[in-house]
Design a protein around this motif. Structure first.
Motif, short mmCIF file in Angstrom:
data_model
loop_
_atom_site.label_atom_id
_atom_site.label_comp_id
_atom_site.label_asym_id
_atom_site.label_seq_id
_atom_site.Cartn_x
_atom_site.Cartn_y
_atom_site.Cartn_z
N LYS A 130 -34.07 9.61 29.93
CA LYS A 130 -34.80 8.75 30.75
C LYS A 130 -35.39 7.58 29.78
CE LYS A 130 -36.95 10.51 34.13
NZ LYS A 130 -38.09 10.86 34.99
N ILE A 147 -32.65 5.52 27.74
CA ILE A 147 -32.02 4.36 28.55
C ILE A 147 -33.14 3.39 28.53
CG2 ILE A 147 -31.45 3.83 30.86
CD1 ILE A 147 -30.08 6.72 31.15
N ALA A 148 -34.33 3.70 28.72
CA ALA A 148 -35.21 2.89 28.78
C ALA A 148 -35.41 1.96 27.37
CB ALA A 148 -36.94 3.28 29.16
N GLU A 149 -35.35 2.59 26.39
CA GLU A 149 -35.08 2.17 25.06
C GLU A 149 -34.05 0.91 24.87
OE1 GLU A 149 -36.33 5.29 22.37
OE2 GLU A 149 -35.88 4.09 20.46
N ILE A 150 -32.74 1.50 25.32
CA ILE A 150 -31.88 0.67 25.03
C ILE A 150 -32.02 -0.57 25.77
CG2 ILE A 150 -29.25 0.40 25.88
CD1 ILE A 150 -29.03 3.61 25.45
N GLU A 151 -32.36 -0.45 27.07
CA GLU A 151 -32.91 -1.63 28.11
C GLU A 151 -33.86 -2.59 27.25
OE1 GLU A 151 -30.92 -2.36 30.69
OE2 GLU A 151 -30.03 -0.42 30.41
N ASP A 152 -34.77 -1.83 26.89
CA ASP A 152 -35.78 -2.80 26.49
C ASP A 152 -35.45 -3.49 25.24
OD1 ASP A 152 -38.65 -3.55 25.77
OD2 ASP A 152 -38.34 -2.21 23.77
N LYS A 155 -32.26 -4.48 24.45
CA LYS A 155 -31.41 -5.39 25.08
C LYS A 155 -32.15 -6.61 25.64
CE LYS A 155 -27.45 -2.80 26.38
NZ LYS A 155 -26.84 -2.17 27.74
N SER A 156 -33.28 -6.38 26.30
CA SER A 156 -34.10 -7.52 27.07
C SER A 156 -34.67 -8.29 25.84
CB SER A 156 -35.18 -6.79 27.98
OG SER A 156 -36.34 -6.32 27.30
N TYR A 186 -27.77 9.42 34.95
CA TYR A 186 -28.03 8.96 33.50
C TYR A 186 -26.62 9.35 32.52
CZ TYR A 186 -32.89 9.63 34.75
OH TYR A 186 -34.14 9.51 35.29
N LYS A 210 -24.40 6.35 32.76
CA LYS A 210 -25.29 5.20 31.93
C LYS A 210 -24.88 5.37 30.53
CE LYS A 210 -28.41 3.02 34.92
NZ LYS A 210 -29.82 3.27 35.41
#
Ligand code: GDP
Ligand code: IMO
Ligand code: MG
Length: 419
Positions: free
Chosen positions: A77, A80-85, A87-88, A187, A190
């Motif tokens: 979790k 994935i949050a770190e990857i999304e952050d 990318k954003s 997960y 993803k």
């Protein structure tokens, strides 16, 4: 640059993230080998702050392979949050690789940790509450769930059943298999594109003559074998952890460097011989912004400890040192450095293996004049105040190793190469 290991030489938070970011531009890959999201590695670029928990601190350099080795425990979790952050924030995360053999941190690990800490009461460890200890416990007890298991419904079902049964019998926890199964398979889907045999990947990179940097998390004194046990983390952050945590032989490592602060901090409970309780401790905490990158807890601050440094040099086989946060000492009139401990009329120069001595020893200090100048703007080592140079020389003498790099501020560029 050769294949280099970077480890923390104290109790963690030495500034490893910043140093890895600097060195990453000279290598082809950066590899994490232990720990998990208990780590908080800060990199500041143009006043923009990045805190990495699982992703190696080389990710801000396009084209560098960032590898999470088998020795890491991964909370999917958080990953994935770190990857999304990232990318954003416009950072590409294409060159990330995750070991299929790394173990998974599950929500029940956090729950077990909470119960265990509660039970310890006054003797609590003061963990980061990221489920790290229980995840490594399951790994060693041979019931852990590994990254590859998230890709196979049948295997994950089987393993979850075993674990949930165990949790019911030993902790009285009743958890739903169905919810956990679907969530963790999701997960897996993803993360699938990142999952691979990272030992083989690193082996092939090295065979092609590429340079690899190994990024330690935590620090020498938090090592489960060599640290201030039981006030430690549950992995081996020392250089020895690289071989098992990545799957390479010791003959493949060319150099080991330790990162140390110009003073010492510790977050969480446990012995800390040079801890300063009082005004100067507060000055260091405020000037150094000493609050945990993962939990936000205030860090305990103390004088530089030469005994700890000698120990880190020995345990890791350090070839050299990278010293950070010298600028934090800029305003002090006097600066102390611990050269030995006193225990019952005995002078001890080497870090003792008995916990009683860590608790009861008294540091023997040498006092030096503060330089009382701003070092944060210095860009060439020869321009450092002479009293600061003297302090650096003293640290080198205590450790018996040279300081290669000196950090004088949090920004990427606040770094001096020493002769
Ligand atoms: P790590 O866990 O070893 O990567 O260290 P952390 O990121 O947890 O903590 C180090 C803190 O000190 C971070 O906030 C960095 O931005 C900051 N920092 C690193 N080097 C320096 C330095 O030379 N001077 C100052 N003032 N801050 C620094
Ligand atoms: P980085 O990589 C500083 C400390 C915790 C606690 C002990 C055990 O940013 O240097 P754990 O959650 O690992 O079971 O907690 O270890 N600790 C750290 N202290 N920096 C860290 O990581 C740490 N990771 C764990 O505060 O005392
Ligand atoms: Mg940290």
């Amino acid at each position: 640059m050769s294949n280099t290991v970077i480890v923390g030489a104290q109790w963690g938070d030495e500034g490893k993230g910043k140093i890895i970011d600097f060195l990453a531009k000279k290598v082809d890959a950066v590899v994490r080998f232990q720990g998990g999201s208990n780590a908080g590695h800060t990199v500041v670029v143009n006043n923009e702050k990045f805190i990495f928990h699982l992703i190696p601190s080389g990710i801000l350099h396009p084209g560098k392979k960032c590898i999470i080795g088998n020795g890491v425990v991964v909370d999917p979790k958080i990953l994935i949050a770190e990857i999304e952050d990232l990318k954003s924030r416009g950072i590409k995360v294409d060159d990330l690789y995750l070991s299929s053999q790394a173990h998974i941190v599950m929500p029940y690990h956090m729950e077990i940790e909470r119960l265990e800490e509660e039970q310890r009461g006054e003797g609590k460890i003061g963990t980061t509450k990221r489920g790290i200890g229980p995840a490594y416990t399951d790994k060693i007890a041979r019931r852990g769930i590994r990254v590859a298991d998230l890709l196979e419904r049948e295997t994950l079902t089987q393993k979850l059943k075993i674990n949930l049964e165990f949790l019911k019998n030993f902790y009285g926890l009743n958890l739903s298999l169905k919810n956990a199964l679907e969530e963790y398979l999701q997960y897996g889907r993803k993360l699938k594109r990142y999952i691979t045999d990272t030992s083989m990947l690193v082996y092939e990179l090295m065979r092609e003559g590429k340079n690899v940097l190994f990024e330690g998390a935590q620090g020498t004194l938090l090592d489960v074998d060599h640290g201030t046990y039981p006030y430690v983390t549950s992995s081996n952050p020392t250089a020895g952890g690289v071989c098992t945590g990545v799957g390479i032989g010791p003959t493949r490592i060319d150099k080991v460097l330790g990162v140390a602060k110009a003073y010492v901090t510790r977050v969480g409970e446990g012995p800390f011989p040079t801890e300063i309780k009082g005004e100067i401790g507060e000055i260091l905490k405020n000037r150094g912004k000493e609050y945990g990158s993962t939990t936000g807890r205030p860090r305990r601050c103390g004088w530089f400890d030469g005994v700890v440094l000698r120990y880190a040099v020995r345990i890791n086989g350090l070839d050299g040192l990278i010293l950070t946060k010298l600028d934090v000492l800029d305003t002090l009139d006097k600066i102390k450095i611990c050269v030995a401990y006193k225990y019952k009329h005995q002078v001890i120069r080497e870090f003792p293996s008995q916990p009683r001595i860590w608790q009861e020893c008294e540091p023997i200090y040498e006092e030096m004049e503060g330089w009382k100048e701003d070092t944060s703007k210095v860009t060439r080592s020869k321009d450092l105040p002479w009293k600061a140079k003297k302090y650096l020389k003293k640290i080198e003498e205590e450790g018996g190793v040279p300081i290669h790099l000196l950090s004088v501020g949090p920004q990427r560029g606040d770094l001096l190469v020493l002769d």
